[in-house]
Design a protein around this motif. Sequence first.
Motif, PDB file in Angstrom:
ATOM      1  N   ALA A   1       0.816  -1.217   0.000  1.00 39.13           N
ATOM      2  CA  ALA A   1       0.000   0.000   0.000  1.00 39.13           C
ATOM      3  C   ALA A   1       0.848   1.265   0.000  1.00 39.13           C
ATOM      4  O   ALA A   1       0.316   2.369  -0.131  1.00 39.13           O
ATOM      5  N   ALA A   2       2.148   1.120   0.140  1.00 36.90           N
ATOM      6  CA  ALA A   2       3.025   2.288   0.211  1.00 36.90           C
ATOM      7  C   ALA A   2       2.936   3.124  -1.064  1.00 36.90           C
ATOM      8  O   ALA A   2       2.811   2.576  -2.162  1.00 36.90           O
ATOM      9  N   PRO A   3       3.000   4.454  -0.958  1.00 38.79           N
ATOM     10  CA  PRO A   3       2.974   5.298  -2.154  1.00 38.79           C
ATOM     11  C   PRO A   3       4.206   5.056  -3.023  1.00 38.79           C
ATOM     12  O   PRO A   3       5.254   4.629  -2.533  1.00 38.79           O
ATOM     13  N   GLU A   4       4.065   5.341  -4.299  1.00 41.53           N
ATOM     14  CA  GLU A   4       5.108   4.996  -5.271  1.00 41.53           C
ATOM     15  C   GLU A   4       6.483   5.566  -4.930  1.00 41.53           C
ATOM     16  O   GLU A   4       7.493   4.857  -5.084  1.00 41.53           O
ATOM     17  N   PRO A   5       6.608   6.816  -4.487  1.00 44.33           N
ATOM     18  CA  PRO A   5       7.953   7.313  -4.156  1.00 44.33           C
ATOM     19  C   PRO A   5       8.659   6.483  -3.084  1.00 44.33           C
ATOM     20  O   PRO A   5       9.876   6.282  -3.144  1.00 44.33           O
ATOM     21  N   ILE A   6       7.904   5.989  -2.109  1.00 41.73           N
ATOM     22  CA  ILE A   6       8.490   5.163  -1.050  1.00 41.73           C
ATOM     23  C   ILE A   6       8.865   3.800  -1.618  1.00 41.73           C
ATOM     24  O   ILE A   6       9.950   3.260  -1.327  1.00 41.73           O
ATOM     25  N   ARG A   7       7.990   3.231  -2.439  1.00 37.84           N
ATOM     26  CA  ARG A   7       8.275   1.932  -3.050  1.00 37.84           C
ATOM     27  C   ARG A   7       9.546   2.000  -3.891  1.00 37.84           C
ATOM     28  O   ARG A   7      10.391   1.104  -3.851  1.00 37.84           O
ATOM     29  N   THR A   8       9.682   3.084  -4.632  1.00 36.15           N
ATOM     30  CA  THR A   8      10.859   3.237  -5.484  1.00 36.15           C
ATOM     31  C   THR A   8      12.125   3.401  -4.652  1.00 36.15           C
ATOM     32  O   THR A   8      13.161   2.780  -4.930  1.00 36.15           O
ATOM     33  N   ALA A   9      12.067   4.235  -3.626  1.00 31.27           N
ATOM     34  CA  ALA A   9      13.249   4.483  -2.791  1.00 31.27           C
ATOM     35  C   ALA A   9      13.721   3.214  -2.097  1.00 31.27           C
ATOM     36  O   ALA A   9      14.939   2.987  -1.951  1.00 31.27           O
ATOM     37  N   LEU A  10      12.789   2.389  -1.671  1.00 32.15           N
ATOM     38  CA  LEU A  10      13.141   1.174  -0.948  1.00 32.15           C
ATOM     39  C   LEU A  10      13.332  -0.027  -1.867  1.00 32.15           C
ATOM     40  O   LEU A  10      13.739  -1.096  -1.410  1.00 32.15           O
ATOM     41  N   GLY A  11      13.026   0.139  -3.159  1.00 30.47           N
ATOM     42  CA  GLY A  11      13.123  -0.986  -4.080  1.00 30.47           C
ATOM     43  C   GLY A  11      12.118  -2.067  -3.744  1.00 30.47           C
ATOM     44  O   GLY A  11      12.432  -3.261  -3.726  1.00 30.47           O
ATOM     45  N   LEU A  12      10.887  -1.660  -3.484  1.00 23.86           N
ATOM     46  CA  LEU A  12       9.868  -2.557  -2.948  1.00 23.86           C
ATOM     47  C   LEU A  12       9.034  -3.167  -4.073  1.00 23.86           C
ATOM     48  O   LEU A  12       8.536  -2.466  -4.947  1.00 23.86           O
ATOM     49  N   ASN A  13       8.902  -4.481  -4.028  1.00 26.10           N
ATOM     50  CA  ASN A  13       8.028  -5.189  -4.961  1.00 26.10           C
ATOM     51  C   ASN A  13       7.499  -6.425  -4.257  1.00 26.10           C
ATOM     52  O   ASN A  13       8.074  -6.889  -3.264  1.00 26.10           O
ATOM     53  N   ALA A  14       6.393  -6.952  -4.739  1.00 27.46           N
ATOM     54  CA  ALA A  14       5.774  -8.109  -4.094  1.00 27.46           C
ATOM     55  C   ALA A  14       4.975  -8.894  -5.107  1.00 27.46           C
ATOM     56  O   ALA A  14       4.537  -8.368  -6.143  1.00 27.46           O
ATOM     57  N   THR A  15       4.773 -10.164  -4.803  1.00 30.17           N
ATOM     58  CA  THR A  15       3.946 -11.010  -5.643  1.00 30.17           C
ATOM     59  C   THR A  15       3.331 -12.097  -4.775  1.00 30.17           C
ATOM     60  O   THR A  15       3.698 -12.286  -3.616  1.00 30.17           O
ATOM     61  N   ARG A  16       2.389 -12.817  -5.361  1.00 32.12           N
ATOM     62  CA  ARG A  16       1.770 -13.966  -4.695  1.00 32.12           C
ATOM     63  C   ARG A  16       2.164 -15.219  -5.464  1.00 32.12           C
ATOM     64  O   ARG A  16       2.022 -15.271  -6.682  1.00 32.12           O
ATOM     65  N   ILE A  17       2.656 -16.213  -4.734  1.00 28.48           N
ATOM     66  CA  ILE A  17       3.093 -17.458  -5.336  1.00 28.48           C
ATOM     67  C   ILE A  17       2.601 -18.618  -4.477  1.00 28.48           C
ATOM     68  O   ILE A  17       2.803 -18.615  -3.250  1.00 28.48           O
ATOM     69  N   GLY A  18       1.960 -19.595  -5.084  1.00 33.94           N
ATOM     70  CA  GLY A  18       1.597 -20.821  -4.380  1.00 33.94           C
ATOM     71  C   GLY A  18       0.784 -20.621  -3.125  1.00 33.94           C
ATOM     72  O   GLY A  18       0.937 -21.364  -2.156  1.00 33.94           O
ATOM     73  N   GLY A  19      -0.077 -19.609  -3.120  1.00 33.92           N
ATOM     74  CA  GLY A  19      -0.909 -19.345  -1.958  1.00 33.92           C
ATOM     75  C   GLY A  19      -0.241 -18.504  -0.891  1.00 33.92           C
ATOM     76  O   GLY A  19      -0.877 -18.114   0.082  1.00 33.92           O
ATOM     77  N   GLY A  20       1.050 -18.200  -1.061  1.00 35.90           N
ATOM     78  CA  GLY A  20       1.758 -17.357  -0.117  1.00 35.90           C
ATOM     79  C   GLY A  20       2.087 -16.008  -0.718  1.00 35.90           C
ATOM     80  O   GLY A  20       1.680 -15.690  -1.844  1.00 35.90           O
ATOM     81  N   VAL A  21       2.819 -15.210   0.025  1.00 36.15           N
ATOM     82  CA  VAL A  21       3.226 -13.889  -0.468  1.00 36.15           C
ATOM     83  C   VAL A  21       4.745 -13.808  -0.437  1.00 36.15           C
ATOM     84  O   VAL A  21       5.408 -14.391   0.431  1.00 36.15           O
ATOM     85  N   VAL A  22       5.288 -13.082  -1.407  1.00 34.46           N
ATOM     86  CA  VAL A  22       6.730 -12.907  -1.514  1.00 34.46           C
ATOM     87  C   VAL A  22       6.990 -11.408  -1.575  1.00 34.46           C
ATOM     88  O   VAL A  22       6.566 -10.736  -2.517  1.00 34.46           O
ATOM     89  N   LEU A  23       7.669 -10.886  -0.571  1.00 36.91           N
ATOM     90  CA  LEU A  23       7.896  -9.457  -0.409  1.00 36.91           C
ATOM     91  C   LEU A  23       9.375  -9.164  -0.553  1.00 36.91           C
ATOM     92  O   LEU A  23      10.204  -9.788   0.118  1.00 36.91           O
ATOM     93  N   SER A  24       9.697  -8.228  -1.420  1.00 37.06           N
ATOM     94  CA  SER A  24      11.091  -7.874  -1.654  1.00 37.06           C
ATOM     95  C   SER A  24      11.301  -6.389  -1.412  1.00 37.06           C
ATOM     96  O   SER A  24      10.582  -5.558  -1.959  1.00 37.06           O
ATOM     97  N   MET A  25      12.290  -6.061  -0.577  1.00 40.66           N
ATOM     98  CA  MET A  25      12.707  -4.682  -0.381  1.00 40.66           C
ATOM     99  C   MET A  25      14.217  -4.651  -0.644  1.00 40.66           C
ATOM    100  O   MET A  25      15.024  -4.976   0.211  1.00 40.66           O
ATOM    101  N   ARG A  26      14.550  -4.278  -1.869  1.00 36.56           N
ATOM    102  CA  ARG A  26      15.938  -4.378  -2.329  1.00 36.56           C
ATOM    103  C   ARG A  26      16.881  -3.483  -1.541  1.00 36.56           C
ATOM    104  O   ARG A  26      18.017  -3.847  -1.244  1.00 36.56           O
ATOM    105  N   ASN A  27      16.406  -2.272  -1.185  1.00 31.86           N
ATOM    106  CA  ASN A  27      17.249  -1.297  -0.486  1.00 31.86           C
ATOM    107  C   ASN A  27      16.853  -1.234   0.984  1.00 31.86           C
ATOM    108  O   ASN A  27      16.268  -0.268   1.446  1.00 31.86           O
ATOM    109  N   ASP A  28      17.173  -2.274   1.715  1.00 31.70           N
ATOM    110  CA  ASP A  28      16.718  -2.398   3.091  1.00 31.70           C
ATOM    111  C   ASP A  28      17.893  -2.699   4.020  1.00 31.70           C
ATOM    112  O   ASP A  28      18.265  -3.860   4.209  1.00 31.70           O
ATOM    113  N   PRO A  29      18.475  -1.677   4.640  1.00 29.84           N
ATOM    114  CA  PRO A  29      19.596  -1.931   5.542  1.00 29.84           C
ATOM    115  C   PRO A  29      19.193  -2.695   6.802  1.00 29.84           C
ATOM    116  O   PRO A  29      20.058  -3.273   7.476  1.00 29.84           O
ATOM    117  N   THR A  30      17.905  -2.731   7.130  1.00 29.50           N
ATOM    118  CA  THR A  30      17.475  -3.453   8.320  1.00 29.50           C
ATOM    119  C   THR A  30      17.434  -4.966   8.101  1.00 29.50           C
ATOM    120  O   THR A  30      17.363  -5.725   9.062  1.00 29.50           O
TER     121      THR A  30
END
Length: 283
Positions: free
Chosen positions: A24-53
Amino acid sequence: MNTLVPPSVAEQSEAEALFRFETAAPEPIRTALGLNATRIGGGVVLSMRNDPTRYWSKALGFGVTGPVTAGLIREVCDFYRAEGTPQAVLQIAPAFLPEDWEAICESEGITAGSSWVKLVAATEDVVARADALEQSPTGITVAPVGAGDAAEWGSVLVRAFGMPEEHYAQLSAYSAAQPGWHPFAAWLDGEIVGTGTMYADGDTAQFFAGGVLPHARNRGGQTALLAARARAARDLGCRFLVAETGAETPGTRNPSLHNMVRLGFRVAYERRNWNWQPLPEAA
């Protein structure tokens, strides 16, 4: 294993809440964090490419609509490889791990990490225990978060967990106004010092992001945040509560775990965090 809430419900409760929180994050935040997600096999796959945490890239919710297989895990890891994700965590309930899990891990570069505890509760039980508590928070007031407090609430949320404010505070604050989310704050002397939110979906309320700033701890704030959310869940018609926290290891004590158990949450199971990193390419 506690069967008040089956693993299928407990896992998908968490997975759906995290998916909605991040996507639900706004696009500027998604872009800054490199955020993308998908649904696979009934689960969720969340990717935050630029995540120092190293916290937000997670894959979970598997084993409910179909078995966990080598092909499924390969598809998950392929998504991370395509995203350029430097690392991720796969979270699968022990009941859903396949017999060949060790071989799958070796093939995909997955290693065992720390463990979390999955907790569940009947909403009415938690409300009853909260009502029966003799102690009240010392100087702490808990209330729902309004639009005017969302930015401060988001800042406190990430600081309570030791995360940087840039981008993460906005990500958290944005969730406060999203459908299904019910954020609460703890105030001390006019300052927000604690946070807790929940995602309500049908019979189940998923607790999330319960934390208190260091200078305001040991005043009952976290317990008050748990109680407030349980009462809100009851009013929304949610019969069950789901939450997660770190498992205790020898010589350690997790106050969050003890606060939840004291209020009527039960440990359903421990779930290993499985760490994935891309394997070095063959020369």
